[in-house]
Motif scaffolding. Structure first.
Motif, PDB file in Angstrom:
ATOM      1  N   PHE A 230       0.830  -1.204   0.000  1.00 54.06           N
ATOM      2  CA  PHE A 230       0.000   0.000   0.000  1.00 54.06           C
ATOM      3  C   PHE A 230       0.868   1.257   0.000  1.00 54.06           C
ATOM      4  CE2 PHE A 230      -2.257   3.317   2.484  1.00 54.06           C
ATOM      5  CZ  PHE A 230      -3.341   3.523   1.639  1.00 54.06           C
ATOM      6  N   MET A 231       1.935   1.250   0.798  1.00 51.36           N
ATOM      7  CA  MET A 231       2.829   2.407   0.855  1.00 51.36           C
ATOM      8  C   MET A 231       3.496   2.631  -0.499  1.00 51.36           C
ATOM      9  SD  MET A 231       5.811   3.298   3.644  1.00 51.36           S
ATOM     10  CE  MET A 231       6.837   1.873   3.316  1.00 51.36           C
ATOM     11  N   VAL A 232       3.908   1.554  -1.162  1.00 54.72           N
ATOM     12  CA  VAL A 232       4.524   1.661  -2.480  1.00 54.72           C
ATOM     13  C   VAL A 232       3.540   2.241  -3.490  1.00 54.72           C
ATOM     14  CG1 VAL A 232       5.376   0.303  -4.435  1.00 54.72           C
ATOM     15  CG2 VAL A 232       6.256  -0.126  -2.133  1.00 54.72           C
ATOM     16  N   LYS A 233       2.279   1.788  -3.430  1.00 50.46           N
ATOM     17  CA  LYS A 233       1.256   2.319  -4.330  1.00 50.46           C
ATOM     18  C   LYS A 233       1.067   3.820  -4.115  1.00 50.46           C
ATOM     19  CE  LYS A 233      -1.485  -1.920  -4.885  1.00 50.46           C
ATOM     20  NZ  LYS A 233      -2.782  -2.588  -4.579  1.00 50.46           N
ATOM     21  N   LYS A 245       1.453   3.481 -13.678  1.00 50.28           N
ATOM     22  CA  LYS A 245       1.780   2.770 -12.439  1.00 50.28           C
ATOM     23  C   LYS A 245       3.219   2.249 -12.431  1.00 50.28           C
ATOM     24  CE  LYS A 245      -3.015   1.492 -11.556  1.00 50.28           C
ATOM     25  NZ  LYS A 245      -3.991   0.408 -11.277  1.00 50.28           N
ATOM     26  N   LYS A 246       4.069   2.949 -13.148  1.00 53.63           N
ATOM     27  CA  LYS A 246       5.500   2.678 -13.159  1.00 53.63           C
ATOM     28  C   LYS A 246       6.217   4.016 -13.084  1.00 53.63           C
ATOM     29  CE  LYS A 246       4.849  -1.321 -16.214  1.00 53.63           C
ATOM     30  NZ  LYS A 246       5.154  -1.907 -17.547  1.00 53.63           N
ATOM     31  N   LEU A 247       7.511   3.959 -12.778  1.00 54.72           N
ATOM     32  CA  LEU A 247       8.278   5.199 -12.669  1.00 54.72           C
ATOM     33  C   LEU A 247       9.448   5.194 -13.632  1.00 54.72           C
ATOM     34  CD1 LEU A 247       8.486   5.718  -8.777  1.00 54.72           C
ATOM     35  CD2 LEU A 247       6.882   6.755 -10.393  1.00 54.72           C
ATOM     36  N   THR A 293       9.157  -0.719 -11.529  1.00 56.16           N
ATOM     37  CA  THR A 293       7.803  -1.239 -11.322  1.00 56.16           C
ATOM     38  C   THR A 293       7.465  -1.234  -9.837  1.00 56.16           C
ATOM     39  OG1 THR A 293       8.584  -3.517 -11.088  1.00 56.16           O
ATOM     40  CG2 THR A 293       8.078  -2.739 -13.329  1.00 56.16           C
ATOM     41  N   MET A 294       6.200  -1.513  -9.551  1.00 57.84           N
ATOM     42  CA  MET A 294       5.777  -1.607  -8.153  1.00 57.84           C
ATOM     43  C   MET A 294       6.539  -2.717  -7.430  1.00 57.84           C
ATOM     44  SD  MET A 294       1.685  -0.924  -7.911  1.00 57.84           S
ATOM     45  CE  MET A 294       0.983   0.682  -8.334  1.00 57.84           C
ATOM     46  N   GLU A 295       6.772  -3.818  -8.139  1.00 55.27           N
ATOM     47  CA  GLU A 295       7.475  -4.944  -7.537  1.00 55.27           C
ATOM     48  C   GLU A 295       8.913  -4.564  -7.187  1.00 55.27           C
ATOM     49  OE1 GLU A 295       3.959  -6.189  -9.502  1.00 55.27           O
ATOM     50  OE2 GLU A 295       5.691  -5.126 -10.345  1.00 55.27           O
ATOM     51  N   GLU A 296       9.588  -3.836  -8.087  1.00 56.03           N
ATOM     52  CA  GLU A 296      10.963  -3.415  -7.826  1.00 56.03           C
ATOM     53  C   GLU A 296      11.028  -2.444  -6.651  1.00 56.03           C
ATOM     54  OE1 GLU A 296      13.435  -3.554 -11.999  1.00 56.03           O
ATOM     55  OE2 GLU A 296      11.865  -2.032 -11.818  1.00 56.03           O
TER      56      GLU A 296
END
Length: 356
Positions: A230-233, A245-247, A293-296
């Motif tokens: 949630f914090m990453v989102k 939704k990527k940086l 990505t969110m996963e990274e």
């Protein structure tokens, strides 16, 4: 010629006149109180007890997306970080640092390798975890007045608004009667964000009540994998400009720092961008494809990720490894003490051999 008594009377009258003027200025300078629910200003300690902290010890990034500038010191010193103050004696700090070196050097070969540093980083990170758990017990009691082991959103909301200076009894009565609360826009925005976080911390089955463990996740999302996501989102939402939704690198370094008014401010901004660029390219973007990505980002943010701890250990060693042997000797850590402890030690070389 004025007598001494007359002079003193005149001086006293002047003092009273000036005092009266200052009192008037103070009254008119105070901002108007626009809310009937407002009381005295909130005590910062009380507020900190119930607000999720922006800064999380041992986590690489702040809640607002800024890099944690004290991360290296936090994972090297743990709870002992407070002992290394800028104004403390260099000789005392040097001795403390030498003691830490001996603790990290578990095989007693007078040098620290990556595995030893990794073990130490994980140990210090766990210290921060345990400290948060102990503090959470106290904070939970502050928002659980009836001591039933659960806190509702309304109970928390009342305590939060009370910490902001609102009258707790009046707020509680209005919430109980479903009456409208006259809250300023800024406070309402904070409440809305906290409510989202509250619902995320409410583990299945959702009952809108948080127990002590769930409240820990609310205050410290690094303790829960779900809250970490949630914090990453939240961070990506704030930085992501095109909504994918990527940086990208440009998105990651474009977080506004402030208005640049002079060359000194420009230098600060330039250093800030340089630090973020380096972190993005060398650490966060694991596969080096120019996209995070969110996963990274989640892997990067996870303080208990052993692989990250090993990479961090290697980076910390590389900073001070002057003889390029992939280990840290005591002299190297003392020389680069500011990086490891935030405290710069003077005349380290002259004293190291006689003290260790």
């Amino acid at each position: 010629m004025m007598s001494r008594q007359a002079f003193l009377c005149s001086l006293g009258s002047l003092y009273l006149s000036l005092l009266f003027i200052f009192l008037l200025m103070d009254v008119y300078a105070r901002p108007a109180n626009n809310s009937a629910l407002k009381e005295k200003p909130a005590d910062s300690k009380d507020e900190n007890e119930i607000l999720p902290p922006d800064h999380l010890n041992g986590v690489k990034m702040e809640m607002d997306g800024h890099l944690n500038k004290e991360f290296h010191q936090e994972v090297f010193l743990g709870k002992e970080m407070e002992e290394f103050e800028e104004d403390s004696e260099p000789r005392k700090n040097r001795k403390k640092l030498m003691v830490i070196f001996s603790k990290v050097d578990i095989n007693n070969d007078k040098k620290i390798g990556a595995k030893e540093m990794q073990r130490w980083i994980m140990e210090k990170t766990d210290e921060h975890f345990q400290e948060a758990v102990e503090e959470n017990k106290m904070h939970f009691r502050a928002v659980d007045p009836d001591g039933d082991g659960h806190v509702s959103w309304d109970e928390y909301k009342i305590k939060f608004l009370a910490s902001k200076g609102f009258n707790e009894k009046e707020i509680a009565e209005k919430i109980r009667n479903n009456e409208e609360l006259k809250i300023d826009e800024e406070t309402q925005e904070v409440l809305d964000n906290l409510k989202d976080r509250w619902y995320q911390a409410d583990n299945p089955p959702p009952d809108l009540l948080l127990n002590e463990e769930e409240f820990l996740s609310f205050l410290h999302p690094e303790h829960s994998r779900g809250m970490l996501k949630f914090m990453v989102k939240e961070i990506i939402r704030d930085l992501d400009q095109d909504g994918d939704k990527k940086l990208t690198l440009s998105e990651f370094i474009s977080l506004p720092v402030g208005t640049v008014e002079n060359q000194q401010a420009q230098d600060i901004d330039d250093d800030w961008v340089k630090d973020r660029r380096k972190e993005f390219e060398e650490v966060i973007d694991a596969n080096h494809d120019g996209i995070v990505t969110m996963e990274e980002l989640e892997e990067y943010m996870d303080p208990m990720n052993e692989y990250n701890a090993l990479n961090e250990a290697k980076q910390m060693i590389a900073v001070a490894d002057e003889n390029q042997n992939h280990h840290l000797e005591l002299e190297e850590i003392l020389k680069y003490s500011e990086y490891f402890t935030g405290s710069k030690l003077m005349d380290y070389a002259r004293n190291v051999h006689e003290e260790f």
